[in-house]
Structures are given as structure tokens and as C-alpha cells.
Design a protein around this motif. Structure first.
Motif, PDB file in Angstrom:
ATOM      1  N   PRO A 212       4.018   0.545  -0.782  1.00 39.55           N
ATOM      2  CA  PRO A 212       4.761   1.373   0.175  1.00 39.55           C
ATOM      3  C   PRO A 212       4.159   1.382   1.577  1.00 39.55           C
ATOM      4  N   LYS A 215       5.777  -1.395   2.960  1.00 40.41           N
ATOM      5  CA  LYS A 215       7.200  -1.466   2.612  1.00 40.41           C
ATOM      6  C   LYS A 215       7.537  -2.886   2.148  1.00 40.41           C
ATOM      7  N   GLN A 267      15.029  -0.207  -3.732  1.00 36.90           N
ATOM      8  CA  GLN A 267      13.897  -0.138  -2.808  1.00 36.90           C
ATOM      9  C   GLN A 267      13.380  -1.534  -2.474  1.00 36.90           C
ATOM     10  N   TRP A 271      13.602  -3.178   1.288  1.00 35.64           N
ATOM     11  CA  TRP A 271      12.380  -3.650   1.945  1.00 35.64           C
ATOM     12  C   TRP A 271      12.477  -5.146   2.257  1.00 35.64           C
ATOM     13  N   CYS A 290       2.369  -9.406   5.295  1.00 32.57           N
ATOM     14  CA  CYS A 290       2.635  -7.962   5.292  1.00 32.57           C
ATOM     15  C   CYS A 290       1.948  -7.223   6.427  1.00 32.57           C
TER      16      CYS A 290
END
Length: 391
Positions: A212, A215, A267, A271, A290
Motif C-alpha cells: 500500500p 500502491k 485494488q 493500482w 515502485c
């Protein structure tokens, strides 16, 4: 917009493209009518460039032929091609230790194996789908037995090489996600507790890859989900993540749209769309970091065929799950971009490799990694989903 009319138009388009373009191209140019099996190393016009056979694609093609037979129309040529390819798999593609090869020669002479169990996974879903198409239950039993072998190979310490290095223990997203789909396809034709057990284990394991703070769903993490702050550890593969999302949505639907699993799938899709959709040129990009650092892979900003097809399926599934028009808007975006750039209207089939701006990087229709799987699977699955949505 009249979304029902929009979906119906795409449904007809998927069927037409599959039946009049994709399947004829591969049956004419790829099917080995001497040795059995399928060639995939084809030039733009379908001419053979290399007779090496990808074992992945023996299973993938047999699955596609059977899936098309079960879903689109009872075309005897498709069923015969599936049987020919499965016969080739059984005769030539297994080593004495039960593992499968990655590449063989035209006549089935072994060339090499790799550490993955993807050849086994695709052979298993091919046998399962062919069992349904042919009515021969023995192939469902073979699929289940092979699946149990896969679990044994993966679980036996030292049997398979490390994901990355012995000195840096890690686990990969690819294996976790593919076993969900493999188990679910086999479960369609034969029941066994091990299939649901694998799906439950994979769903739980996927949570280790979901970060998270970024994301993002990562491609590689430590054995217990630890973040590995290296170039390899920071890789996001949006296409893989989007494919995982629709595998999860398919399972959530099987469970009556189980709330937690549906939320997990959506989710990941949300993302991954944010990371993958190229806001400048359109299309789903190959790799991201990321931390937004430069990705290491040379093809990082290219547009490959398969992430686009996964996004087409995932957005339809997400709309079915939620009724949220956002996902049909995304479906329209990805479909229009994909169909504007990938199909080869002169020679048939699709290009596989585009530059970031959508221009063709190389025109071959296949190689060891591209062949008759992602594109026809998308057309069959999307046709099926559109049929549900229009009703």
C-alpha cells in the motif's frame, strides 16, 4: 453512451476476429501436420523462421483450441488441433523426472528445461479444457495428476533453483498467480480439495506482494513478503498485475462475488492501471519502478501485446463485478488503442512488440514467447463476458 450496444458490438467483433483472423492464421501457418504440435516462430507473413517448439505454447495452443470449441463454436478443426498438440506433449515434452521441457525440436527432441513450472501449468489446463471439449474424462484426471506434481515440484526443498539467488531468498508473483488460474481451470472439469487449497494459498500469498505504501503489487518480495529495495525488488509489471486482478475476479465470481476477494482484485486493478496506462501515448507500458526510479529492463517503455489483452478482460470483469462505468471507460480506452496499433490488416494476426509511441518495433507474429494464446484467449473470454453483460 449506450453501453449495452457498445458491449454487443465488441462481442461480435471478438468472435469475428477470432474465427476469421487469429485461428485461421495459426492453423494454416503454425500447425505441424507432420510431427504434431504447433510452431510459433513465424515471420510477419506466417512463414517459419525457426522450427524450435516452445513447450509453453504446446499447452497454450491446445487450451485455446479447446476453449474456443467449448465457448464459441463446435469447430472440429479446433478440436483436432487440440488433440494433435496434446498428443505431441505426451509423446515428447516430459523428462524422465516428471518435469517438462521448455523447448524441443520439431520432432520433439529435447533442447532445454528452465526452473519454472509454466510448461506443466499450461499442459494441465490444456488437458482439462480438452476433457470438457472431447468428453474424455481421462484427460481431466491427467490434468489433476499433473497439477499435484506441480505442487510437489514447488514444495520440495532444493528441487527447483532459487527464484533469484541462493544468497538472496525471494519469491515471485508469477508462480503465485498462475496457480490460481491453473487450479480454477482444472476445477471446472474435476473436483479435488487440493484445487481449492491451492487457490486459497495463492490468494493469501498475493497479499505479501501488495504494498500500500507504493500502491503497487510487486513482482518479487522476500520469503515472508519483505520489500527488497533493489532494481529487481522494485519492479512493477502492470500487465501481470492486471492479469492477476481478473484471475481474482473470476474466483470472486465463483464464490458469489465474495466481498473481500472482490475488493482485493479491484485494488490491484486500480493500482496497476495507474502505474501501467501511458498518459502520453496510450496503452499499457511494460515495467515501472515502485520508487519511480529508472527501470532496469531494456524493454521497460515498450508496449507488448499481452498486457493490453489482459486489460481488456480485466475491465470487463470489473464492470460485471461493480457496475461502475469507470471500468467500461477504461475498456474503451484500452480497446481503441490496442485495435488501432496491434492488428496487422495486411498479413493478419497481431504484431507483438511496439515502441512506446505505438510504432512497430519488429513485425514477426511469433517466437518462443509470443504465439496463439493471449490474443485468442482474450477474444474468447471477452466474448463470454460480453454475452453475460448484454443479458
Amino acid at each position: 453512451m449506450d453501453w449495452k450496444k457498445y458491449i454487443a458490438a465488441w462481442q461480435e467483433s471478438y468472435k469475428k476476429d477470432l474465427c476469421e483472423n487469429i485461428m485461421p492464421f495459426w492453423l494454416k501457418n503454425g500447425l505441424d501436420r507432420v510431427n504434431g504440435g504447433i510452431y510459433t516462430c513465424l515471420d510477419r507473413d506466417g512463414s517459419l523462421m525457426d522450427s524450435t517448439k516452445s513447450v509453453w505454447f504446446q499447452g497454450r495452443f491446445a487450451f485455446v483450441c479447446s476453449f474456443a470449441y467449448n465457448t464459441i463454436e463446435k469447430n472440429p478443426e479446433w478440436l483436432a488441433a487440440a488433440k494433435s498438440t496434446i498428443d505431441f506433449i505426451e509423446a515428447h515434452c516430459f523428462d524422465s523426472d516428471g518435469r517438462m521441457y521448455f523447448e524441443v525440436m520439431a520432432d520433439g527432441t529435447p533442447l532445454r528445461k528452465r526452473r519454472y513450472v509454466f510448461s506443466e501449468s499450461f499442459a494441465a489446463i490444456a488437458m482439462a479444457e480438452y476433457s470438457k471439449a472431447s468428453g474424455d474424462k481421462s484427460y481431466a484426471e491427467k490434468a489433476l495428476a499433473l497439477f499435484k506434481d506441480i505442487r510437489k515440484f514447488v514444495a520440495t526443498p532444493g528441487y527447483m533453483p532459487a527464484k533469484y539467488l541462493d544468497s538472496l531468498q525471494a519469491k515471485g508473483h508469477s508462480l503465485v498467480m498462475i496457480l490460481i488460474n491453473t487450479a480454477s481451470r482444472i476445477r471446472n472439469v474435476i473436483s479435488d480439495p487440493v484445487l481449492d487449497k491451492q487457490i486459497d494459498e495463492s490468494i493469501e500469498s498475493l497479499k505479501d506482494f501488495m504494498k500500500p505504501e507504493f500502491k503497487a503489487l510487486l513482482e518479487m518480495v522476500g520469503p515472508n513478503g519483505e520489500f527488497i529495495d533493489t532494481c529487481n525488488g522494485r519492479v512493477i509489471n502492470p500487465g501481470h498485475c492486471i492479469e492477476t486482478a481478473w484471475f481474482l475476479l473470476e474466483e470472486a465470481k465463483h464464490r458469489g462475488w465474495e466481498k473481500e476477494l472482490t475488493a482485493q482484485a479491484l485494488q490491484i486493478l486500480d493500482w496497476s492501471w495507474e502505474w501501467g496506462w501511458d498518459k502520453q501515448y496510450g496503452g499499457i507500458i511494460n515495467f515501472r519502478d515502485c520508487r519511480n526510479l529508472p527501470p532496469q529492463d531494456y524493454s521497460q517503455d515498450m508496449k507488448f501485446w499481452w498486457p493490453q489483452t489482459e486489460a481488456i478482460i480485466a475491465t470487463l470483469y470489473a464492470y460485471e463485478a461493480t457496475g461502475d462505468e469507470k471500468y467500461l471507460i477504461w475498456h474503451k480506452q484500452i480497446s481503441e488503442w490496442t485495435y488501432a496499433h496491434f492488428p496487422d490488416n495486411e498479413c493478419g494476426e497481431w504484431y507483438g512488440y511496439l515502441h512506446r509511441d505505438g510504432t512497430v518495433a519488429q513485425p514477426a507474429k511469433g517466437n518462443i514467447f509470443k504465439g496463439p494464446f493471449h490474443i485468442p484467449r482474450m477474444m474468447i473470454k471477452a466474448y463470454e463476458l460480453c454475452d453475460i453483460l448484454t443479458k
